[in-house]
Every structure is written in structure tokens, then in C-alpha cells.
Design an enzyme around this catalytic site. Structure first.
Site, mmCIF file in Angstrom:
data_model
loop_
_atom_site.group_PDB
_atom_site.id
_atom_site.type_symbol
_atom_site.label_atom_id
_atom_site.label_comp_id
_atom_site.label_asym_id
_atom_site.label_seq_id
_atom_site.Cartn_x
_atom_site.Cartn_y
_atom_site.Cartn_z
ATOM 1 N N ASP A 67 11.023 42.442 -21.305
ATOM 2 C CA ASP A 67 10.715 43.868 -21.274
ATOM 3 C C ASP A 67 11.954 44.698 -20.963
ATOM 4 O O ASP A 67 12.991 44.178 -20.555
ATOM 5 C CB ASP A 67 9.595 44.166 -20.258
ATOM 6 C CG ASP A 67 9.722 43.364 -18.963
ATOM 7 O OD1 ASP A 67 10.851 42.922 -18.648
ATOM 8 O OD2 ASP A 67 8.713 43.172 -18.284
ATOM 9 N N ASN A 136 -0.433 42.821 -8.973
ATOM 10 C CA ASN A 136 -1.713 42.994 -9.668
ATOM 11 C C ASN A 136 -1.868 41.972 -10.793
ATOM 12 O O ASN A 136 -2.676 42.153 -11.687
ATOM 13 C CB ASN A 136 -1.851 44.422 -10.197
ATOM 14 C CG ASN A 136 -0.767 44.770 -11.219
ATOM 15 O OD1 ASN A 136 0.000 43.922 -11.639
ATOM 16 N ND2 ASN A 136 -0.722 46.045 -11.627
ATOM 17 N N HIS A 138 0.185 41.288 -13.157
ATOM 18 C CA HIS A 138 0.776 41.575 -14.463
ATOM 19 C C HIS A 138 1.827 40.526 -14.797
ATOM 20 O O HIS A 138 2.442 39.937 -13.911
ATOM 21 C CB HIS A 138 1.333 43.011 -14.547
ATOM 22 C CG HIS A 138 2.565 43.285 -13.747
ATOM 23 N ND1 HIS A 138 2.725 44.401 -12.962
ATOM 24 C CD2 HIS A 138 3.732 42.601 -13.606
ATOM 25 C CE1 HIS A 138 3.916 44.399 -12.401
ATOM 26 N NE2 HIS A 138 4.549 43.318 -12.765
ATOM 27 N N GLU A 143 -0.092 45.262 -17.888
ATOM 28 C CA GLU A 143 -0.840 45.665 -16.704
ATOM 29 C C GLU A 143 -2.323 45.317 -16.875
ATOM 30 O O GLU A 143 -2.796 45.143 -17.998
ATOM 31 C CB GLU A 143 -0.693 47.181 -16.507
ATOM 32 C CG GLU A 143 0.742 47.658 -16.341
ATOM 33 C CD GLU A 143 1.262 47.466 -14.925
ATOM 34 O OE1 GLU A 143 0.694 46.672 -14.154
ATOM 35 O OE2 GLU A 143 2.260 48.138 -14.581
HETATM 36 C C1 F6R Z 1 10.187 41.370 -15.191
HETATM 37 C C2 F6R Z 1 8.755 41.448 -15.424
HETATM 38 C C3 F6R Z 1 7.756 41.630 -14.321
HETATM 39 C C4 F6R Z 1 8.119 40.905 -13.037
HETATM 40 C C5 F6R Z 1 7.061 41.165 -11.962
HETATM 41 C C6 F6R Z 1 7.450 40.560 -10.628
HETATM 42 O O1 F6R Z 1 10.906 41.215 -16.404
HETATM 43 O O2 F6R Z 1 8.363 41.372 -16.542
HETATM 44 O O3 F6R Z 1 6.509 41.196 -14.775
HETATM 45 O O4 F6R Z 1 8.225 39.535 -13.279
HETATM 46 O O5 F6R Z 1 6.890 42.543 -11.796
HETATM 47 O O6 F6R Z 1 8.586 41.226 -10.148
HETATM 48 P P1 F6R Z 1 9.398 40.696 -8.875
HETATM 49 O O7 F6R Z 1 9.996 39.384 -9.273
HETATM 50 O O8 F6R Z 1 10.449 41.744 -8.637
HETATM 51 O O9 F6R Z 1 8.419 40.576 -7.776
#
Ligand code: F6R
Length: 242
Positions: A67, A136, A138, A143
Site C-alpha cells: 500500500d 481492527n 485490517h 479496513e
Molecule cells: C502496512 C500495512 C498495515 C500494517 C498494520 C500494522 O503496509 O499494510 O496493514 O501492517 O497497520 O501496522 P504496525 O506494524 O505499525 O502495527
């Protein structure tokens, strides 16, 4: 789904590094799907160390990031593009023309999404997809919602995700409101998925993803249906699994 229980963030990162390095050793021209965020930072440090110390070779590898924020230029300090260069790409021998991101500056999001899907297909599909998980549940920026998104698409970030990501910005107002993300379908097509989770704030998401109902309200729950998922947790993130 295979679960690797570790005690600490450091050991979770080492286990993930072994799996990614193993993938590259067995198939040097692997197509990797990579993630940003706090979770993989030390994994990337381990990969850099393996590159320097024992010659882990990225020269034939290709990478597609999950992303990118909409509206941040590539060289913005907060862009995922910059994150990946600083944490991994600038320190290993991956070819610049083998590095792919969704373009968050594209004027036509649908055309950009189609371009990204076509690039993944042209590379032969993703061999190993690395994932973190949101509080959550995701994955990527998929989401919780009413349906699993199939392909790369533009997403509007949830308030909770903007708040969680604001730690990297000087204020929550600066966090972009939209992102381009691989879809659940894009992720699901990867041959092997490695999901990492660290910290108590991920424990409920991990439990719901692994043991709960498969529903788009818990995006990571779809991984229960994938034949090759390795989940690596530290003690806190895995606390509700046993
Ligand atoms: C990052 C991504 C997100 C993260 C998720 C966890 O490229 O796609 O889904 O993997 O938000 O983020 P952290 O590792 O910062 O807790």
C-alpha cells in the site's frame, strides 16, 4: 495456518527473517509482497544483516508493496516508498526497476489499480506476502467493511487507523485520509503468506483473525481459508490463542 510462537519482538523478527531468507535462497528470483509499519522494522534489519554478513542476494528479487498513502509524493518522509528505501531497499542489492508501489499520486485511481494488478501478474504473481495486522484486524489498508475487496483499490482510512498511524506524523491532521492498497483478493493470490503480530494491542485482532468467524468485518479472518499461512506472534500478541 501454521503458528510460530515466540517470546519477544526480537525473536518474532528473527523467525520471519529466516522464512524470507529461506524463500530467497531457494528461489532467488522470488516476487515478494512487502509491508510497512512498526512490525517489520527489525525483520528488515535482520535481512540487511543477512545480506551484509552472509550474502543474502536480492539481485533477482522483485518486490510489490502492499500500500501507499494517497497524496504523498514518493520522496515525502512519511511515504511508504521512503520507509521501504530507508529500512530495506537502500541497504540491499535489489534492482530499482524491480521495486513496485501503488502510485498514491495517480490522478486516475482505477487506472492505477489496474496497472498495479497487471504488474503483479506480469511478474508471475507474489511468491511470499508479508503482512502486519491492524488493531481492527485490517491487512494492507483493507479496513473492516461489508465485503472483501478483490483487487488493488483506493481506500478511505478509518479514524482508528488514522489515529494509530499519527505516531509517525507531527499531528493526526497530517495523516492522509486515503490510501491505495492491494485488495484482499490480491493478497490471497500470494502462494505463501507470512503474518507477523507483536504487542498486546494486537492480541484481540490475532484471536479474531485465527479463531473467529470469517467475515469482512475482520479482514484478516479470510486468511483461515488460505492454504499456506504462517503466523508469527510474540508472547503478547499470541496471548489469547492459548
Ligand atoms: C502496512 C500495512 C498495515 C500494517 C498494520 C500494522 O503496509 O499494510 O496493514 O501492517 O497497520 O501496522 P504496525 O506494524 O505499525 O502495527
Amino acid at each position: 495456518l501454521r503458528i510460530i510462537y515466540t517470546d519477544t519482538y526480537q525473536n518474532m523478527s528473527k523467525e520471519a527473517a529466516k522464512i524470507l531468507a529461506g524463500q530467497l535462497w531457494v528461489k532467488p528470483d522470488s516476487v515478494l509482497g512487502l509491508a510497512t509499519g512498526s512490525t517489520p522494522v527489525e525483520l528488515y534489519q535482520n535481512l540487511v544483516w543477512l545480506h551484509e554478513a552472509v550474502g543474502l542476494d536480492f539481485s533477482e528479487a522483485t518486490s510489490f508493496n502492499l500500500d501507499e498513502y494517497v497524496g504523498l509524493p514518493e520522496d515525502d518522509p512519511q511515504s511508504y516508498h521512503r520507509f521501504m528505501h530507508e529500512n530495506l531497499f537502500d541497504h540491499v542489492n535489489i534492482r530499482k526497476d524491480h521495486i513496485f508501489f501503488p502510485n498514491g499520486m495517480a490522478k486516475d485511481a482505477d487506472a492505477e489499480a489496474a496497472r498495479y494488478e497487471a504488474a503483479i501478474a506480469a511478474a508471475g504473481g507474489i511468491d511470499m506476502q508479508l503482512l502486519g495486522i491492524g488493531r481492527n484486524a485490517h491487512i494492507g489498508f483493507n479496513e473492516p467493511g461489508e465485503a472483501f475487496a478483490r483487487t488493488t483499490h483506493k481506500v478511505v482510512l478509518k479514524k482508528s487507523t488514522i489515529e494509530a498511524n499519527s505516531r509517525f506524523f507531527s499531528s493526526p491532521d497530517e495523516v492522509p485520509r486515503e490510501a491505495m492498497s492491494m485488495g484482499i483478493g490480491t493478497i490471497f493470490h500470494a502462494r505463501h503468506i507470512v503474518l507477523m503480530a507483536s504487542g498486546a494491542e494486537k492480541a484481540e485482532a490475532v484471536r479474531d483473525a485465527v479463531c473467529g468467524t470469517i467475515t469482512p468485518r475482520v479482514p484478516a479472518s479470510i486468511l483461515q481459508l488460505h492454504p499456506q499461512v504462517t503466523l508469527i506472534v510474540d508472547r503478547e500478541a499470541g496471548a489469547l490463542l492459548r
